[in-house]
Enzyme design. Sequence first.
Site, PDB file in Angstrom:
ATOM      1  N   LYS A  13       0.765  -1.233  -0.010  1.00 48.31           N
ATOM      2  CA  LYS A  13      -0.084  -0.191   0.023  1.00 48.31           C
ATOM      3  C   LYS A  13       0.878   1.074   0.049  1.00 48.31           C
ATOM      4  O   LYS A  13       0.510   2.223  -0.619  1.00 48.31           O
ATOM      5  CB  LYS A  13      -1.057  -0.126   1.263  1.00 48.31           C
ATOM      6  CG  LYS A  13      -1.802  -1.210   1.318  1.00 48.31           C
ATOM      7  CD  LYS A  13      -2.943  -1.027   2.522  1.00 48.31           C
ATOM      8  CE  LYS A  13      -2.359  -1.081   3.806  1.00 48.31           C
ATOM      9  NZ  LYS A  13      -1.650  -2.446   4.105  1.00 48.31           N
ATOM     10  N   ARG A  88      -9.401   0.683   8.921  1.00 45.58           N
ATOM     11  CA  ARG A  88      -8.925  -0.627   9.133  1.00 45.58           C
ATOM     12  C   ARG A  88     -10.073  -1.720   9.972  1.00 45.58           C
ATOM     13  O   ARG A  88      -9.841  -2.895  10.124  1.00 45.58           O
ATOM     14  CB  ARG A  88      -7.820  -0.555  10.123  1.00 45.58           C
ATOM     15  CG  ARG A  88      -6.451  -0.421   9.892  1.00 45.58           C
ATOM     16  CD  ARG A  88      -5.538  -1.327   9.337  1.00 45.58           C
ATOM     17  NE  ARG A  88      -4.239  -1.585   9.864  1.00 45.58           N
ATOM     18  CZ  ARG A  88      -3.398  -1.063   9.381  1.00 45.58           C
ATOM     19  NH1 ARG A  88      -3.514   0.099   8.810  1.00 45.58           N
ATOM     20  NH2 ARG A  88      -2.057  -1.504   9.954  1.00 45.58           N
ATOM     21  N   ARG A 127      11.790  -6.311   5.299  1.00 44.94           N
ATOM     22  CA  ARG A 127      11.449  -4.948   5.080  1.00 44.94           C
ATOM     23  C   ARG A 127      12.163  -3.863   6.026  1.00 44.94           C
ATOM     24  O   ARG A 127      12.211  -4.571   7.133  1.00 44.94           O
ATOM     25  CB  ARG A 127       9.803  -4.446   5.194  1.00 44.94           C
ATOM     26  CG  ARG A 127       9.569  -3.334   5.262  1.00 44.94           C
ATOM     27  CD  ARG A 127       8.043  -2.862   4.423  1.00 44.94           C
ATOM     28  NE  ARG A 127       7.333  -3.125   5.469  1.00 44.94           N
ATOM     29  CZ  ARG A 127       5.894  -2.823   5.309  1.00 44.94           C
ATOM     30  NH1 ARG A 127       5.361  -2.538   4.153  1.00 44.94           N
ATOM     31  NH2 ARG A 127       5.010  -2.811   6.573  1.00 44.94           N
ATOM     32  N   ARG A 171      -0.234  -9.572  13.345  1.00 48.28           N
ATOM     33  CA  ARG A 171      -0.878  -8.329  12.520  1.00 48.28           C
ATOM     34  C   ARG A 171      -1.708  -9.011  11.135  1.00 48.28           C
ATOM     35  O   ARG A 171      -2.890  -8.491  11.007  1.00 48.28           O
ATOM     36  CB  ARG A 171      -0.017  -7.446  11.901  1.00 48.28           C
ATOM     37  CG  ARG A 171       0.658  -6.494  12.862  1.00 48.28           C
ATOM     38  CD  ARG A 171       2.049  -5.757  12.527  1.00 48.28           C
ATOM     39  NE  ARG A 171       1.726  -5.009  11.448  1.00 48.28           N
ATOM     40  CZ  ARG A 171       2.920  -4.777  10.364  1.00 48.28           C
ATOM     41  NH1 ARG A 171       4.090  -5.407  10.696  1.00 48.28           N
ATOM     42  NH2 ARG A 171       2.681  -3.871   9.427  1.00 48.28           N
TER      43      ARG A 171
HETATM   44  P1  AMP Z   1       0.616   0.013   9.294  1.00 46.92           P
HETATM   45  O1  AMP Z   1       2.094   0.897   9.176  1.00 46.92           O
HETATM   46  O2  AMP Z   1      -0.206   0.605   8.300  1.00 46.92           O
HETATM   47  O3  AMP Z   1       1.127  -1.277   8.985  1.00 46.92           O
HETATM   48  O4  AMP Z   1       0.641   0.339  10.765  1.00 46.92           O
HETATM   49  C1  AMP Z   1       1.261  -0.049  11.743  1.00 46.92           C
HETATM   50  C2  AMP Z   1       0.479  -0.103  13.059  1.00 46.92           C
HETATM   51  O5  AMP Z   1      -0.256   1.190  13.363  1.00 46.92           O
HETATM   52  C3  AMP Z   1      -0.627  -1.074  12.839  1.00 46.92           C
HETATM   53  O6  AMP Z   1      -0.213  -2.554  13.388  1.00 46.92           O
HETATM   54  C4  AMP Z   1      -1.593  -0.524  14.138  1.00 46.92           C
HETATM   55  O7  AMP Z   1      -1.244  -0.892  15.358  1.00 46.92           O
HETATM   56  C5  AMP Z   1      -1.659   0.926  13.807  1.00 46.92           C
HETATM   57  N1  AMP Z   1      -2.705   1.413  12.974  1.00 46.92           N
HETATM   58  C6  AMP Z   1      -2.199   2.188  11.691  1.00 46.92           C
HETATM   59  N2  AMP Z   1      -3.262   2.368  11.179  1.00 46.92           N
HETATM   60  C7  AMP Z   1      -4.387   2.084  11.811  1.00 46.92           C
HETATM   61  C8  AMP Z   1      -5.832   2.101  11.745  1.00 46.92           C
HETATM   62  N3  AMP Z   1      -6.483   2.703  10.674  1.00 46.92           N
HETATM   63  N4  AMP Z   1      -6.637   1.641  12.909  1.00 46.92           N
HETATM   64  C9  AMP Z   1      -6.141   0.976  13.842  1.00 46.92           C
HETATM   65  N5  AMP Z   1      -4.588   0.875  14.077  1.00 46.92           N
HETATM   66  C10 AMP Z   1      -3.864   1.638  13.085  1.00 46.92           C
END
Ligand code: AMP
Length: 213
Positions: A13, A88, A127, A171
């Site tokens: 993404k 999410r 990564r 995750r």
């Molecule tokens: P990402 O970089 O998008 O994988 O986000 C890393 C972490 O941030 C996730 O595993 C969640 O803990 C938190 N996070 C990011 N976006 C959201 C969201 N829209 N809702 C809830 N938690 C989020």
Amino acid sequence: MRLVLLGAPGAGKGTVAKMLTEIDGSVQISTGDILRAAVRDGTELGKKAKAYMDAGDLVPDELIMGIMRERLQQPDAAKGFLLDGFPRTIPQAEQLKTLLEELGIQLDAAVNLDVPREVILERLTTRRTCVQCGEIYNVKSKPPKVEGVCDKCGGQVVQRDDETEEAIAKRLDVYNEKTAPLVDFYEKEGLLLNVSATSSDEVVKAIRERLGL
Ligand code: AMP
């Protein structure tokens, strides 16, 4: 353009969002990047979010909606936005819909980046991410020129705290349980664009075709 980017962690993404910003100046809005910056800067938001993030859990919807309500109204978002990692959960998607209605804005599409689980696991364990600008590297396919140093901003390139094997497995489970249902949500809204996402170039091409760009 105004897009939601859906897909498991590691589906690409962030990479696709960065490529799309080059097309028409739309901004990438990554809730993960916003939260990581808040943790790094030790803000109240960061203090509340850190434990959830390190465990691979989702941060509560109220915190996320507070961030996004503010962020979507900043002037740079008027040109268009690529929502990367948000929504999410179904409640986030419903609240986003209401918020956009309030702001008089319509989404062009919700793009689902579909990638096999083995590819995701391989990508996430290899990564690396710049702590400063969020640029994404890969130790095998795209290492920084100087190990540990971002090519773009000179920031430190590291493995994220939530990219240990345990947190990654968590995750992916959270994704399947809470986020995967958004594919049906956006299908019903008539906004879904499903793309096989093993190549980011192909994803960008499919999006351009769909939007006529
Ligand atoms: P990402 O970089 O998008 O994988 O986000 C890393 C972490 O941030 C996730 O595993 C969640 O803990 C938190 N996070 C990011 N976006 C959201 C969201 N829209 N809702 C809830 N938690 C989020």
